[in-house]
Design a protein around this motif. Structure first.
Motif, PDB file in Angstrom:
ATOM      1  N   ASP A 118       0.333  -1.377  -0.020  1.00 40.31           N
ATOM      2  CA  ASP A 118       0.169   0.457  -0.076  1.00 40.31           C
ATOM      3  C   ASP A 118       0.701   1.449   0.197  1.00 40.31           C
ATOM      4  N   PRO A 119       0.819   1.581  -1.269  1.00 37.10           N
ATOM      5  CA  PRO A 119       2.046   3.329  -1.074  1.00 37.10           C
ATOM      6  C   PRO A 119       1.708   4.458  -0.625  1.00 37.10           C
ATOM      7  N   THR A 120      -0.049   4.548  -0.844  1.00 29.89           N
ATOM      8  CA  THR A 120      -0.854   5.145   0.003  1.00 29.89           C
ATOM      9  C   THR A 120      -0.304   5.217   1.128  1.00 29.89           C
ATOM     10  N   GLU A 121       0.360   4.137   2.632  1.00 29.18           N
ATOM     11  CA  GLU A 121       0.356   4.241   3.536  1.00 29.18           C
ATOM     12  C   GLU A 121      -0.009   5.207   4.522  1.00 29.18           C
ATOM     13  N   ASP A 122       1.186   6.119   3.965  1.00 25.78           N
ATOM     14  CA  ASP A 122       1.406   7.573   4.642  1.00 25.78           C
ATOM     15  C   ASP A 122       1.008   9.181   4.159  1.00 25.78           C
ATOM     16  N   LEU A 123       0.161   8.368   3.083  1.00 27.85           N
ATOM     17  CA  LEU A 123      -0.554   9.334   3.197  1.00 27.85           C
ATOM     18  C   LEU A 123      -1.802  10.651   3.705  1.00 27.85           C
ATOM     19  N   THR A 124      -1.314  11.501   3.771  1.00 23.17           N
ATOM     20  CA  THR A 124      -2.586  12.511   5.175  1.00 23.17           C
ATOM     21  C   THR A 124      -3.849  12.152   4.403  1.00 23.17           C
ATOM     22  N   PRO A 125      -4.960  12.160   5.032  1.00 22.46           N
ATOM     23  CA  PRO A 125      -6.388  12.834   4.623  1.00 22.46           C
ATOM     24  C   PRO A 125      -6.941  13.091   3.607  1.00 22.46           C
ATOM     25  N   SER A 126      -5.357  14.674   3.775  1.00 27.60           N
ATOM     26  CA  SER A 126      -5.873  15.545   2.294  1.00 27.60           C
ATOM     27  C   SER A 126      -5.135  15.185   1.360  1.00 27.60           C
ATOM     28  N   GLU A 127      -3.804  14.549   1.178  1.00 26.67           N
ATOM     29  CA  GLU A 127      -3.256  13.847   0.330  1.00 26.67           C
ATOM     30  C   GLU A 127      -4.114  12.886  -0.458  1.00 26.67           C
ATOM     31  N   ARG A 128      -5.191  12.599   0.552  1.00 26.21           N
ATOM     32  CA  ARG A 128      -5.555  11.088  -0.190  1.00 26.21           C
ATOM     33  C   ARG A 128      -6.852  11.499  -1.053  1.00 26.21           C
ATOM     34  N   LYS A 129      -7.185  12.780  -0.285  1.00 30.58           N
ATOM     35  CA  LYS A 129      -8.885  13.372  -0.824  1.00 30.58           C
ATOM     36  C   LYS A 129      -7.867  13.997  -2.655  1.00 30.58           C
ATOM     37  N   VAL A 130      -6.956  14.429  -2.966  1.00 28.95           N
ATOM     38  CA  VAL A 130      -6.530  15.416  -4.100  1.00 28.95           C
ATOM     39  C   VAL A 130      -5.512  13.922  -4.656  1.00 28.95           C
ATOM     40  N   LEU A 131      -5.782  12.606  -4.514  1.00 30.07           N
ATOM     41  CA  LEU A 131      -4.967  11.504  -5.582  1.00 30.07           C
ATOM     42  C   LEU A 131      -6.652  10.954  -5.462  1.00 30.07           C
ATOM     43  N   ASP A 132      -7.362  11.154  -5.127  1.00 31.35           N
ATOM     44  CA  ASP A 132      -8.643  10.645  -5.638  1.00 31.35           C
ATOM     45  C   ASP A 132      -9.102  11.315  -6.703  1.00 31.35           C
ATOM     46  N   LEU A 133      -9.163  12.479  -5.983  1.00 30.48           N
ATOM     47  CA  LEU A 133      -9.166  13.889  -7.955  1.00 30.48           C
ATOM     48  C   LEU A 133      -8.657  13.238  -8.789  1.00 30.48           C
ATOM     49  N   ILE A 134      -7.677  13.182  -8.808  1.00 32.07           N
ATOM     50  CA  ILE A 134      -6.629  12.842  -9.924  1.00 32.07           C
ATOM     51  C   ILE A 134      -6.686  12.015 -10.354  1.00 32.07           C
ATOM     52  N   GLY A 135      -7.768  10.758  -9.931  1.00 26.82           N
ATOM     53  CA  GLY A 135      -7.567  10.082 -10.095  1.00 26.82           C
ATOM     54  C   GLY A 135      -9.303   9.833 -11.343  1.00 26.82           C
ATOM     55  N   GLU A 136      -9.941  10.882 -10.809  1.00 26.65           N
ATOM     56  CA  GLU A 136     -11.491  11.611 -11.700  1.00 26.65           C
ATOM     57  C   GLU A 136     -10.953  12.499 -12.371  1.00 26.65           C
ATOM     58  N   GLY A 137      -9.581  12.885 -13.018  1.00 27.08           N
ATOM     59  CA  GLY A 137      -9.325  13.345 -14.162  1.00 27.08           C
ATOM     60  C   GLY A 137      -9.491  15.037 -13.696  1.00 27.08           C
ATOM     61  N   MET A 138      -9.426  15.003 -12.503  1.00 31.66           N
ATOM     62  CA  MET A 138      -9.650  16.897 -13.065  1.00 31.66           C
ATOM     63  C   MET A 138      -8.183  17.942 -12.686  1.00 31.66           C
ATOM     64  N   SER A 139      -8.347  18.499 -12.891  1.00 34.22           N
ATOM     65  CA  SER A 139      -7.035  19.773 -13.110  1.00 34.22           C
ATOM     66  C   SER A 139      -6.742  20.352 -11.772  1.00 34.22           C
ATOM     67  N   ASN A 140      -5.564  21.194 -11.459  1.00 31.96           N
ATOM     68  CA  ASN A 140      -5.531  21.118 -10.052  1.00 31.96           C
ATOM     69  C   ASN A 140      -6.229  22.243 -10.123  1.00 31.96           C
ATOM     70  N   ARG A 141      -6.590  23.858 -11.096  1.00 35.14           N
ATOM     71  CA  ARG A 141      -7.520  24.073 -11.103  1.00 35.14           C
ATOM     72  C   ARG A 141      -9.350  23.769  -9.852  1.00 35.14           C
ATOM     73  N   GLU A 142      -9.478  22.698 -10.577  1.00 36.93           N
ATOM     74  CA  GLU A 142     -10.854  21.896 -10.596  1.00 36.93           C
ATOM     75  C   GLU A 142     -10.351  21.156  -8.757  1.00 36.93           C
ATOM     76  N   ILE A 143      -9.521  20.716  -8.808  1.00 40.27           N
ATOM     77  CA  ILE A 143      -9.384  20.215  -7.271  1.00 40.27           C
ATOM     78  C   ILE A 143      -9.636  21.385  -6.336  1.00 40.27           C
ATOM     79  N   ALA A 144      -8.467  22.265  -6.623  1.00 41.82           N
ATOM     80  CA  ALA A 144      -8.779  23.475  -5.488  1.00 41.82           C
ATOM     81  C   ALA A 144     -10.270  23.702  -5.418  1.00 41.82           C
ATOM     82  N   GLU A 145     -10.448  24.223  -6.216  1.00 35.87           N
ATOM     83  CA  GLU A 145     -12.140  24.238  -6.222  1.00 35.87           C
ATOM     84  C   GLU A 145     -13.379  23.253  -5.722  1.00 35.87           C
ATOM     85  N   ARG A 146     -12.883  22.639  -5.720  1.00 34.63           N
ATOM     86  CA  ARG A 146     -13.209  21.072  -4.931  1.00 34.63           C
ATOM     87  C   ARG A 146     -13.397  21.076  -3.385  1.00 34.63           C
TER      88      ARG A 146
END
Length: 208
Positions: free
Chosen positions: A135-163
């Motif tokens: 599990d390479p995500t073991e050390d991710l913070t909750p915020s980093e996990r949210k960002v990772l999920d949104l990257i997986g949804e194909g969102m840009s940095n700006r879209e992730i920031a707005e979300r």
């Protein structure tokens, strides 16, 4: 400050840094001896160091400067994705370990994070890589996990920031950190990991 024995590499990195707001290259060097001399003269805030140098290694350089320049933070920039080298860089005090295949914008993000006091590699990262942790995500913070999920949804940095209701710079910092913790170099790799993980979970649920 950039320490690399290939002038073309130094010039390329310098161009990226000099085009980035708030950053400038204060010195360049092509060897351990030259790096020590120039670093003590200019006292850089951040130093990008290649591992392989004509008269030694980047580890030698960092170790030599730890006492005289305790406030200078080092980033290893290398072609070698090697766990032993990564561990040695950590022991020598490196704050980040980046492969030369990284994009210019990502180098700037790493420099910005390191100059702000963040460390993008730690002992747990080295240990997990060596053990081939599942599990390479073991050390991710909750915020980093949210960002990772949104990257997986194909969102840009700006879209992730707005979300998430945060600054785009904050998103970039999260991405830099999560990539380092997961042993990845690009956000496209993170997106691919999320996609593969979701496929595996779907197969497990469906019994395939």
């Amino acid at each position: 400050m950039i320490v690399d024995d290939h002038e073309v590499v130094r010039r390329g990195i310098a161009e990226v840094i000099d085009r980035t707001e708030g950053m400038s290259v204060v010195a360049e060097a092509g060897s351990v001896a030259e790096g020590i001399r120039r670093a003590n003269l200019v006292r850089p805030q951040v130093m990008l160091v290649d591992l392989q140098l004509p008269d030694g290694t980047g580890i030698d350089l960092m170790s030599s400067l730890r006492d005289t320049l305790p406030d200078t933070r080092a980033i290893v920039l290398t072609s070698f994705d090697d766990d032993d080298a990564l561990a040695a860089a950590l022991q020598a005090g490196a704050a980040a370990y980046v492969l030369k295949s990284v994009r210019g914008a990502e180098i700037a993000d790493v420099i910005r994070s390191v100059s702000a006091g963040r460390t993008l590699l730690d002992e747990r990262t080295v240990t997990r890589r060596r053990a081939g942790h599942d599990d390479p995500t073991e050390d991710l913070t909750p915020s980093e996990r949210k960002v990772l999920d949104l990257i997986g949804e194909g969102m840009s940095n700006r879209e992730i920031a707005e979300r998430l209701g945060v600054a785009e710079k904050t998103v970039k910092n999260h991405i830099t950190s999560l990539l380092s913790k997961m042993g990845l170099q690009r956000r496209t790799q993170a997106a691919a990991w999320v996609a593969g993980h979701k496929r595996s979970a779907w197969r497990a649920e469906s019994g395939d």
